[in-house]
Design a protein around this motif. Structure first.
Motif, PDB file in Angstrom:
ATOM      1  N   ALA A 149      38.468  20.075 -19.795  1.00  0.00           N
ATOM      2  CA  ALA A 149      38.270  19.039 -18.775  1.00  0.00           C
ATOM      3  C   ALA A 149      37.868  17.717 -19.420  1.00  0.00           C
ATOM      4  O   ALA A 149      38.343  16.651 -19.011  1.00  0.00           O
ATOM      5  CB  ALA A 149      37.212  19.491 -17.773  1.00  0.00           C
ATOM      6  N   LEU A 160      47.342  20.346 -12.749  1.00  0.00           N
ATOM      7  CA  LEU A 160      46.794  21.541 -13.385  1.00  0.00           C
ATOM      8  C   LEU A 160      47.495  22.759 -12.792  1.00  0.00           C
ATOM      9  O   LEU A 160      47.494  22.943 -11.582  1.00  0.00           O
ATOM     10  CB  LEU A 160      45.285  21.632 -13.145  1.00  0.00           C
ATOM     11  CG  LEU A 160      44.457  20.403 -13.547  1.00  0.00           C
ATOM     12  CD1 LEU A 160      42.997  20.603 -13.172  1.00  0.00           C
ATOM     13  CD2 LEU A 160      44.597  20.127 -15.035  1.00  0.00           C
ATOM     14  N   ALA A 165      44.013  27.479 -14.474  1.00  0.00           N
ATOM     15  CA  ALA A 165      43.602  26.454 -13.506  1.00  0.00           C
ATOM     16  C   ALA A 165      43.003  27.087 -12.270  1.00  0.00           C
ATOM     17  O   ALA A 165      42.013  26.585 -11.714  1.00  0.00           O
ATOM     18  CB  ALA A 165      44.794  25.576 -13.136  1.00  0.00           C
ATOM     19  N   ARG A 169      39.011  26.860 -11.352  1.00  0.00           N
ATOM     20  CA  ARG A 169      39.251  25.732 -10.440  1.00  0.00           C
ATOM     21  C   ARG A 169      37.984  24.898 -10.206  1.00  0.00           C
ATOM     22  O   ARG A 169      38.031  23.663 -10.240  1.00  0.00           O
ATOM     23  CB  ARG A 169      39.787  26.260  -9.111  1.00  0.00           C
ATOM     24  CG  ARG A 169      40.253  25.176  -8.156  1.00  0.00           C
ATOM     25  CD  ARG A 169      40.694  25.760  -6.822  1.00  0.00           C
ATOM     26  NE  ARG A 169      41.300  24.757  -5.966  1.00  0.00           N
ATOM     27  CZ  ARG A 169      42.593  24.595  -5.791  1.00  0.00           C
ATOM     28  NH1 ARG A 169      43.445  25.389  -6.428  1.00  0.00           N
ATOM     29  NH2 ARG A 169      43.061  23.649  -4.997  1.00  0.00           N
ATOM     30  N   PHE A 172      37.159  22.499 -13.167  1.00  0.00           N
ATOM     31  CA  PHE A 172      38.008  21.309 -13.251  1.00  0.00           C
ATOM     32  C   PHE A 172      37.778  20.364 -12.077  1.00  0.00           C
ATOM     33  O   PHE A 172      37.771  19.143 -12.244  1.00  0.00           O
ATOM     34  CB  PHE A 172      39.481  21.723 -13.328  1.00  0.00           C
ATOM     35  CG  PHE A 172      39.831  22.443 -14.597  1.00  0.00           C
ATOM     36  CD1 PHE A 172      39.858  21.775 -15.810  1.00  0.00           C
ATOM     37  CD2 PHE A 172      40.116  23.797 -14.582  1.00  0.00           C
ATOM     38  CE1 PHE A 172      40.166  22.438 -16.996  1.00  0.00           C
ATOM     39  CE2 PHE A 172      40.419  24.478 -15.747  1.00  0.00           C
ATOM     40  CZ  PHE A 172      40.444  23.800 -16.961  1.00  0.00           C
ATOM     41  N   LEU A 176      36.655  16.654 -12.963  1.00  0.00           N
ATOM     42  CA  LEU A 176      37.695  15.630 -12.804  1.00  0.00           C
ATOM     43  C   LEU A 176      37.761  15.040 -11.401  1.00  0.00           C
ATOM     44  O   LEU A 176      38.403  14.001 -11.205  1.00  0.00           O
ATOM     45  CB  LEU A 176      39.059  16.225 -13.177  1.00  0.00           C
ATOM     46  CG  LEU A 176      39.192  16.741 -14.615  1.00  0.00           C
ATOM     47  CD1 LEU A 176      40.543  17.400 -14.816  1.00  0.00           C
ATOM     48  CD2 LEU A 176      38.989  15.624 -15.624  1.00  0.00           C
ATOM     49  N   ALA A 180      42.016  15.805 -10.495  1.00  0.00           N
ATOM     50  CA  ALA A 180      42.533  17.158 -10.688  1.00  0.00           C
ATOM     51  C   ALA A 180      43.498  17.492  -9.550  1.00  0.00           C
ATOM     52  O   ALA A 180      43.086  17.670  -8.409  1.00  0.00           O
ATOM     53  CB  ALA A 180      41.392  18.161 -10.734  1.00  0.00           C
TER      54      ALA A 180
END
Length: 229
Positions: A149, A160, A165, A169, A172, A176, A180
């Motif tokens: 990340a 992603l 991913a 989840r 990220f 992000l 993301a």
């Protein structure tokens, strides 16, 4: 040109047959529990029959080389090599994550396909889909999701995709935020047809591999190698 592509890098493997002029002729996918050794040759036969072709109608073979399941990669490569030696067909090698990125050929954002590498890590790479090619922005690696990340922060919005991913989840999304962009679940696995599309491009450019010299792209050492070390 007609190409037959084999992908056994994950538990959801498959085979695709693609024609340079007519496009995708056939694709089979099968999820296995203990490896592809018992299902791969029947899948190849099934894909050829669906395309109304014989192996003698194929011009080149394509195989995904990893990263991914160590056992699956060995099965895929050994099968592809065996077919090359028995038929004389040339072989195209395509990295799994690059082929995976071809699930999103028209993406305007960088694509980060990732697989579950276990040990709380993911296999990942980053690609820009431009001009009909996947430009590698970050090479294949195995790393912790939080570290990945941080690597992705400089690339703005990123698509992603994959098991990794989905599995991480929350990591990220937290790191992000709105940058993301999670791919839909039906595109969360490498597609044999995407491998075939990439393999066909490479074959038309004459980018073939010597079967005897081709080995899997593991990215990191296997458990057996770690124990020996």
């Amino acid at each position: 040109m007609r190409i037959l592509a084999i992908d056994t890098s994950t538990m959801m493997g498959g085979v695709a047959v693609m024609d340079g002029e007519r496009g995708l002729l056939a694709e089979t996918r099968a999820k296995v529990r203990a490896g592809h050794s018992g299902s791969l040759m029947p899948e190849i036969d099934q894909a050829l029959r669906r395309a109304s072709l014989d192996i003698t109608d194929i011009d080149a073979l394509c195989v995904t080389t990893g990263p991914g399941s160590f056992t699956g990669l060995r099965i895929g490569l050994s099968t592809a090599k065996g077919l090359c030696f028995s038929t004389g067909l040339p072989l195209v090698a395509v990295p799994t994550l690059e082929a995976f990125a071809w699930n999103f050929p028209l993406s305007r954002r960088p694509v980060c396909p990732m697989l579950d590498a276990r040990k709380k890590e993911v296999y990942a790479a980053l690609f820009s889909m431009r001009g009909g090619r996947a430009e590698r922005l970050m090479p294949e690696t195995s790393m912790r999701p939080a570290g990945l990340a941080r690597e992705l922060e400089a690339h703005g919005e990123v698509v992603l995709a994959g098991q990794g991913a989905e599995l991480y989840r929350e990591v990220f999304a937290r790191a992000l935020g709105p940058r993301a962009l999670f791919a839909p679940s039906h595109l969360s696995e490498p597609l044999p047809s995407a491998a075939a599309a990439l393999g066909l491009q490479k074959a038309l450019r004459g980018e073939f591999s010597e079967p005897r010299e081709l080995s899997p792209l593991y990215v990191r050492k296997s458990e057996a190698e770690l124990k020996k070390g």
